[in-house]
Design an enzyme around this catalytic site. Structure first.
Site, short mmCIF file in Angstrom:
data_model
loop_
_atom_site.label_atom_id
_atom_site.label_comp_id
_atom_site.label_asym_id
_atom_site.label_seq_id
_atom_site.Cartn_x
_atom_site.Cartn_y
_atom_site.Cartn_z
N LYS A 101 31.97 3.02 -24.66
CA LYS A 101 33.35 3.53 -24.69
C LYS A 101 33.33 4.95 -24.14
O LYS A 101 32.60 5.81 -24.66
CB LYS A 101 33.90 3.55 -26.12
CG LYS A 101 34.41 2.20 -26.59
CD LYS A 101 35.14 2.34 -27.91
CE LYS A 101 35.63 1.00 -28.42
NZ LYS A 101 36.21 1.09 -29.77
N LYS A 126 24.79 -1.18 -34.35
CA LYS A 126 25.87 -1.02 -33.37
C LYS A 126 25.57 -1.83 -32.11
O LYS A 126 26.46 -2.47 -31.54
CB LYS A 126 26.10 0.45 -33.02
CG LYS A 126 27.23 0.58 -31.99
CD LYS A 126 27.91 1.91 -31.95
CE LYS A 126 29.10 1.83 -30.97
NZ LYS A 126 29.83 3.06 -30.81
N GLU A 156 35.78 -5.14 -27.48
CA GLU A 156 36.57 -5.13 -28.72
C GLU A 156 37.70 -6.14 -28.69
O GLU A 156 38.86 -5.83 -28.97
CB GLU A 156 37.10 -3.71 -29.01
CG GLU A 156 37.43 -3.54 -30.49
CD GLU A 156 37.63 -2.09 -30.90
OE1 GLU A 156 36.81 -1.24 -30.53
OE2 GLU A 156 38.62 -1.84 -31.58
N HIS A 211 41.40 8.39 -39.62
CA HIS A 211 42.21 8.84 -38.48
C HIS A 211 43.53 9.44 -38.94
O HIS A 211 44.01 10.41 -38.36
CB HIS A 211 42.48 7.68 -37.52
CG HIS A 211 41.31 7.37 -36.63
ND1 HIS A 211 41.10 6.13 -36.09
CD2 HIS A 211 40.29 8.15 -36.18
CE1 HIS A 211 39.99 6.15 -35.35
NE2 HIS A 211 39.49 7.37 -35.39
N ASN A 221 35.06 0.29 -36.87
CA ASN A 221 36.08 1.24 -37.32
C ASN A 221 36.25 1.20 -38.84
O ASN A 221 37.27 1.67 -39.36
CB ASN A 221 37.43 0.93 -36.65
CG ASN A 221 37.36 1.20 -35.16
OD1 ASN A 221 36.60 2.05 -34.70
ND2 ASN A 221 38.13 0.45 -34.39
N HIS A 244 35.40 14.67 -38.51
CA HIS A 244 35.64 13.23 -38.38
C HIS A 244 34.86 12.42 -39.42
O HIS A 244 35.43 11.57 -40.13
CB HIS A 244 35.26 12.79 -36.96
CG HIS A 244 35.31 11.31 -36.75
ND1 HIS A 244 36.50 10.62 -36.61
CD2 HIS A 244 34.33 10.37 -36.68
CE1 HIS A 244 36.24 9.33 -36.45
NE2 HIS A 244 34.94 9.15 -36.49
N HIS A 282 37.95 4.00 -40.88
CA HIS A 282 38.59 4.88 -39.90
C HIS A 282 40.12 4.92 -40.01
O HIS A 282 40.74 5.82 -39.47
CB HIS A 282 38.20 4.49 -38.48
CG HIS A 282 36.82 4.95 -38.09
ND1 HIS A 282 35.70 4.58 -38.79
CD2 HIS A 282 36.38 5.75 -37.09
CE1 HIS A 282 34.63 5.13 -38.23
NE2 HIS A 282 35.02 5.86 -37.21
N ARG A 312 34.09 -6.16 -32.71
CA ARG A 312 33.71 -4.75 -32.56
C ARG A 312 34.56 -3.84 -33.44
O ARG A 312 34.15 -2.73 -33.78
CB ARG A 312 33.78 -4.33 -31.09
CG ARG A 312 33.28 -2.91 -30.86
CD ARG A 312 33.03 -2.59 -29.41
NE ARG A 312 32.68 -1.18 -29.27
CZ ARG A 312 32.11 -0.64 -28.20
NH1 ARG A 312 31.85 -1.40 -27.15
NH2 ARG A 312 31.83 0.64 -28.15
N GLU A 340 29.51 8.74 -40.54
CA GLU A 340 29.35 7.49 -39.78
C GLU A 340 28.15 6.72 -40.31
O GLU A 340 28.15 5.49 -40.36
CB GLU A 340 29.19 7.76 -38.29
CG GLU A 340 30.45 8.25 -37.58
CD GLU A 340 31.50 7.15 -37.37
OE1 GLU A 340 31.21 5.96 -37.58
OE2 GLU A 340 32.64 7.50 -37.03
N ARG A 385 34.09 5.31 -7.79
CA ARG A 385 34.35 4.02 -8.48
C ARG A 385 33.20 3.60 -9.39
O ARG A 385 33.02 2.42 -9.69
CB ARG A 385 34.68 2.91 -7.49
CG ARG A 385 35.92 3.20 -6.67
CD ARG A 385 36.41 2.00 -5.90
NE ARG A 385 37.59 2.36 -5.14
CZ ARG A 385 37.56 2.93 -3.93
NH1 ARG A 385 36.40 3.18 -3.35
NH2 ARG A 385 38.68 3.23 -3.32
#
Ligand code: GLY
Length: 333
Positions: free
Chosen positions: A132, A202, A212, A227, A220, A239, A223, A216, A174, A110
């Site tokens: 994340k 960041k 988010e 994406h 992106n 990417h 993106h 946040r 990025e 956990r």
């Protein structure tokens, strides 16, 4: 060494940026840790010494190893070894490793502490920072995951010199994004300073909106088209390269909406060109397919949320005018 912090009250953590940061691992481990499970890939030529009893667990190379079966394998091996909640996981690698090791750490017993030693430019300025974690399903990327903040992140800029050129460029996409999120004069900074400036940006955004709920999402920037290009597949694009094209598109779209001037669009083009990143949608692309991918998870009538530049800086904007999406793509085809 540049020392930064992600300020999340009792879960705040240090980020060390500089040549040799990996050698500081022993110092940043949570107190009382007896054992460390180092997770890495065989292709990553970076060794770490946590200074306590440790074992190396190698996950498969490539994005395909970022899945639930790897998480199960890691957790089972840790259980067989006797790793406890008072011990620590250390992810050594790029985003694939830190996302997977971070998620396995989040669910094992956990949740046990994790430290990231980010070995790619993209990992150092993005993936390893902010908590994340997650893995892919056959149905889509990052569909299973959690927010699980690391106890520390080490961004060793010395190891970046061993990166293949294409992997380095992946990170530059990025980095270009941060130029529009308020990081000034990035191109004039040394590598350590540039990485630290992106991390600081960041860290500030994550500290203001960890899960988010809103702000946040500005991380992106670039993106949405990025994406879509990655999802459409069939292009030889990393990417960061797809994000670079997405930055130009987002600027064109913002200009067509009257949010930014032609000069600001040109600034986007200059930054992306300065990093020698792609600026056009690859030949053979189908604009209608890309626009359909913008709407992938929503009914078209709801519109698409883009992150766009404007007088208030970069912010999420809902767009329902599909013609505008199409028209803004023309200059990139
Ligand atoms: N990579 C975007 C974020 O961490 O929110």
């Amino acid at each position: 060494m540049i020392e930064l912090s992600v300020a999340l009250e009792d879960r705040s953590y240090p980020v060390l940026v500089g040549a040799g940061a990996r050698h500081r691992l022993g110092e940043v481990l949570p107190s009382g840790v007896r054992r460390v499970a180092v997770v890495t890939q065989s292709s990553i030529p970076v060794e770490v010494d946590p200074g306590v009893d440790h074992r190396v667990f190698t996950m498969p190379d490539g994005e395909s190893g970022k899945d639930l079966s790897t998480v199960e394998d890691l957790c089972r091996q840790w259980a067989q070894w006797g790793l406890t909640r008072g011990d620590c996981v250390v992810g050594v690698g790029g985003g694939v490793v830190t996302d997977t090791a971070g998620f396995a750490a989040a669910v094992y017993h956990r949740g046990i502490p994790v430290v990231h030693v980010a070995t790619t430019l993209l990992g150092q300025i993005d993936a390893a920072i902010g908590g994340k974690t997650g893995v892919n399903l056959p149905e889509g990327k990052n569909l299973v995951g959690s927010f699980w903040q690391p106890s520390a992140v080490l961004c060793d800029t010395e190891v970046l010199s061993t990166l293949p050129a294409r992997e380095y460029r992946n990170g530059l996409g990025e980095m270009a994004k941060y130029a529009f999120l308020g990081v000034a004069d990035l191109a004039d900074l040394s590598l350590d300073e540039a990485v630290a400036a992106c991390v600081a940006c960041k860290a500030e955004v994550v500290a203001s909106d960890e899960r988010e709920g809103g702000r946040r999402a500005i991380l992106n920037y670039g993106h949405t088209l990025g994406h879509a290009l990655e999802t459409a597949g069939g292009y030889d694009l990393r990417h960061g390269e797809a994000v670079a094209i997405g930055l130009i598109y987002a600027a064109e779209l913002a200009h067509n909406l009257g949010r930014i001037s032609a000069t600001r669009v040109q600034e986007h083009r200059s930054v992306v060109a300065g990093y020698d990143l792609p600026m056009v949608i690859p030949p053979g692309s189908d604009p209608e397919q890309l626009i359909a991918l913008f709407n992938r998870d929503k009914k078209a009538i709801d519109g698409v949320t883009f992150v766009l530049d404007g007088l208030n800086g970069v912010e999420p904007v809902r767009i329902t005018d599909t013609d505008l999406l199409r028209q803004s793509m023309e200059g990139l085809l």
